[in-house]
Scaffold this motif. Structure first.
Motif, mmCIF file in Angstrom:
data_model
loop_
_atom_site.group_PDB
_atom_site.id
_atom_site.type_symbol
_atom_site.label_atom_id
_atom_site.label_comp_id
_atom_site.label_asym_id
_atom_site.label_seq_id
_atom_site.Cartn_x
_atom_site.Cartn_y
_atom_site.Cartn_z
ATOM 1 N N MET A 1 0.866 -1.242 -0.062
ATOM 2 C CA MET A 1 -0.041 -0.021 -0.041
ATOM 3 C C MET A 1 0.963 1.123 -0.076
ATOM 4 O O MET A 1 1.715 1.495 0.865
ATOM 5 N N ARG A 2 0.429 2.191 -0.912
ATOM 6 C CA ARG A 2 1.190 3.330 -1.067
ATOM 7 C C ARG A 2 0.636 4.339 -0.239
ATOM 8 O O ARG A 2 -0.423 4.832 -0.397
ATOM 9 N N VAL A 3 1.181 4.986 0.743
ATOM 10 C CA VAL A 3 0.866 5.959 1.829
ATOM 11 C C VAL A 3 1.537 7.530 1.334
ATOM 12 O O VAL A 3 2.630 7.529 1.346
ATOM 13 N N GLY A 4 0.621 8.335 1.258
ATOM 14 C CA GLY A 4 0.796 9.742 0.663
ATOM 15 C C GLY A 4 0.657 10.559 1.806
ATOM 16 O O GLY A 4 -0.268 10.448 2.593
ATOM 17 N N TYR A 5 1.496 11.651 1.905
ATOM 18 C CA TYR A 5 1.364 12.784 2.928
ATOM 19 C C TYR A 5 1.382 14.015 2.051
ATOM 20 O O TYR A 5 2.250 14.436 1.369
ATOM 21 N N ALA A 6 0.299 14.733 2.407
ATOM 22 C CA ALA A 6 0.154 16.313 1.906
ATOM 23 C C ALA A 6 -0.107 17.377 2.948
ATOM 24 O O ALA A 6 -1.203 17.089 3.687
ATOM 25 N N ALA A 7 0.669 18.163 2.920
ATOM 26 C CA ALA A 7 0.721 18.993 4.194
ATOM 27 C C ALA A 7 0.407 20.370 3.771
ATOM 28 O O ALA A 7 0.585 20.651 2.636
ATOM 29 N N GLY A 8 -0.458 21.368 4.510
ATOM 30 C CA GLY A 8 -0.630 22.517 4.278
ATOM 31 C C GLY A 8 -1.339 23.162 5.264
ATOM 32 O O GLY A 8 -1.685 22.707 6.421
ATOM 33 N N GLY A 9 -1.589 24.455 5.426
ATOM 34 C CA GLY A 9 -2.179 25.317 6.178
ATOM 35 C C GLY A 9 -3.631 25.137 5.975
ATOM 36 O O GLY A 9 -4.350 24.935 7.318
ATOM 37 N N PHE A 10 -4.209 24.872 4.848
ATOM 38 C CA PHE A 10 -5.562 24.766 4.606
ATOM 39 C C PHE A 10 -6.489 25.670 5.189
ATOM 40 O O PHE A 10 -7.570 25.584 5.633
ATOM 41 N N ASP A 11 -5.922 27.101 5.538
ATOM 42 C CA ASP A 11 -6.668 27.959 5.953
ATOM 43 C C ASP A 11 -7.653 28.694 5.044
ATOM 44 O O ASP A 11 -7.157 28.722 3.610
ATOM 45 N N LEU A 12 -8.832 29.145 5.207
ATOM 46 C CA LEU A 12 -9.775 29.784 4.401
ATOM 47 C C LEU A 12 -9.717 28.652 3.124
ATOM 48 O O LEU A 12 -9.620 29.079 2.044
ATOM 49 N N PHE A 13 -10.015 27.415 3.365
ATOM 50 C CA PHE A 13 -10.285 26.129 2.549
ATOM 51 C C PHE A 13 -10.633 26.812 1.094
ATOM 52 O O PHE A 13 -11.660 27.367 1.102
ATOM 53 N N HIS A 14 -10.060 26.465 -0.162
ATOM 54 C CA HIS A 14 -10.332 27.223 -1.339
ATOM 55 C C HIS A 14 -10.245 25.769 -2.391
ATOM 56 O O HIS A 14 -9.319 24.857 -2.053
ATOM 57 N N VAL A 15 -10.379 26.172 -3.605
ATOM 58 C CA VAL A 15 -10.107 25.072 -4.638
ATOM 59 C C VAL A 15 -8.841 24.659 -4.967
ATOM 60 O O VAL A 15 -8.486 23.543 -4.906
ATOM 61 N N GLY A 16 -7.753 25.470 -4.588
ATOM 62 C CA GLY A 16 -6.346 25.142 -4.768
ATOM 63 C C GLY A 16 -6.162 23.904 -3.913
ATOM 64 O O GLY A 16 -5.200 23.138 -4.029
ATOM 65 N N HIS A 17 -6.526 24.281 -2.424
ATOM 66 C CA HIS A 17 -6.315 22.955 -1.387
ATOM 67 C C HIS A 17 -7.164 21.745 -2.033
ATOM 68 O O HIS A 17 -6.185 20.762 -1.763
ATOM 69 N N LEU A 18 -8.337 21.856 -2.315
ATOM 70 C CA LEU A 18 -9.026 20.673 -2.895
ATOM 71 C C LEU A 18 -8.410 20.028 -4.104
ATOM 72 O O LEU A 18 -8.131 18.926 -4.044
ATOM 73 N N ASN A 19 -7.645 20.913 -4.923
ATOM 74 C CA ASN A 19 -6.754 20.477 -6.126
ATOM 75 C C ASN A 19 -5.665 19.506 -5.652
ATOM 76 O O ASN A 19 -5.386 18.430 -6.074
ATOM 77 N N ILE A 20 -4.832 20.050 -4.660
ATOM 78 C CA ILE A 20 -3.884 19.263 -4.099
ATOM 79 C C ILE A 20 -4.062 18.092 -3.541
ATOM 80 O O ILE A 20 -3.629 16.903 -3.954
ATOM 81 N N LEU A 21 -5.222 18.058 -2.714
ATOM 82 C CA LEU A 21 -5.931 16.977 -2.079
ATOM 83 C C LEU A 21 -6.284 15.899 -3.200
ATOM 84 O O LEU A 21 -5.948 14.463 -3.035
ATOM 85 N N ARG A 22 -7.023 16.352 -4.170
ATOM 86 C CA ARG A 22 -7.552 15.412 -5.164
ATOM 87 C C ARG A 22 -6.259 14.638 -6.037
ATOM 88 O O ARG A 22 -6.380 13.665 -6.266
ATOM 89 N N GLN A 23 -5.328 15.571 -6.609
ATOM 90 C CA GLN A 23 -4.158 15.118 -7.127
ATOM 91 C C GLN A 23 -3.447 14.016 -6.287
ATOM 92 O O GLN A 23 -3.016 12.987 -6.908
ATOM 93 N N ALA A 24 -3.422 14.404 -5.127
ATOM 94 C CA ALA A 24 -2.369 13.591 -4.221
ATOM 95 C C ALA A 24 -3.116 12.017 -3.902
ATOM 96 O O ALA A 24 -2.536 10.968 -3.995
ATOM 97 N N ARG A 25 -4.555 12.153 -3.815
ATOM 98 C CA ARG A 25 -5.113 11.025 -3.514
ATOM 99 C C ARG A 25 -5.157 10.027 -4.759
ATOM 100 O O ARG A 25 -5.069 8.721 -4.703
ATOM 101 N N SER A 26 -5.201 10.611 -5.920
ATOM 102 C CA SER A 26 -5.121 9.720 -7.276
ATOM 103 C C SER A 26 -3.481 9.034 -7.321
ATOM 104 O O SER A 26 -3.438 8.436 -8.202
ATOM 105 N N GLN A 27 -2.730 9.590 -6.582
ATOM 106 C CA GLN A 27 -1.387 8.823 -6.543
ATOM 107 C C GLN A 27 -0.915 7.840 -5.546
ATOM 108 O O GLN A 27 0.159 7.765 -5.408
ATOM 109 N N CYS A 28 -1.965 7.759 -4.530
ATOM 110 C CA CYS A 28 -1.614 6.797 -3.452
ATOM 111 C C CYS A 28 -2.872 6.076 -3.277
ATOM 112 O O CYS A 28 -3.977 6.300 -3.543
#
Length: 152
Positions: A1-28
């Protein structure tokens, strides 16, 4: 199983945050999102977040792409790796080629962790949103809003 880690402030959650998490999940197979603590954001960004850590954790935890949300309280990413043992580290490409990014790549390569960069969403950011909120709260802006009939 490939475990990924995406770190961020995620303050004022916006589409950029969503994009990073979506892309990260597609690769782990399992995605851990590290939500940077209020204190660490103050040190690294020079400002406290608008949304406190416990609320940012709750928001990120409920994003369908995220399997686990954890507070990131350690400044050194290698210390975080020691605790979580992820296989791939995801970051926005604004880090690519920087001194910090290159150092991180070397450190992670030594323990077999791949660093994957994703395109930074340039049209929105928590910093830009914070500036817009500050501009709206200035006395001169409040006066114009009142004259225009805008509710506060």
């Amino acid at each position: 199983m490939r475990v990924g880690y995406a770190a961020g402030g995620f303050d004022l959650f916006h589409v950029g945050h969503l994009n990073i998490l979506r892309q990260a999940r597609s690769q782990c197979d399992y995605l851990i999102a590290g939500v940077v603590s209020d204190e660490m954001l103050e040190v690294t960004k020079g400002a406290r977040p608008v949304v406190p850590l416990n609320e940012r954790l709750e928001i990120v935890h409920h994003i369908s792409f995220v399997d686990q949300a954890v507070p990131e309280v350690l400044r050194d990413k290698m210390d975080t790796w020691e605790q979580l043992r992820f296989d791939v580290f995801f970051k926005g490409d604004d880090w690519r080629g920087t001194e910090r990014g290159l150092r991180l790549e070397r450190q992670f390569a030594a323990v077999g962790v791949e660093v994957v960069y994703f395109p930074y969403t340039v049209h929105t950011s928590s910093t830009a949103l914070r500036r817009a909120l500050q501009a709206l709260s200035r006395p001169e802006t409040l006066g114009r809003n009142a004259q225009a009939g805008v509710q506060e």
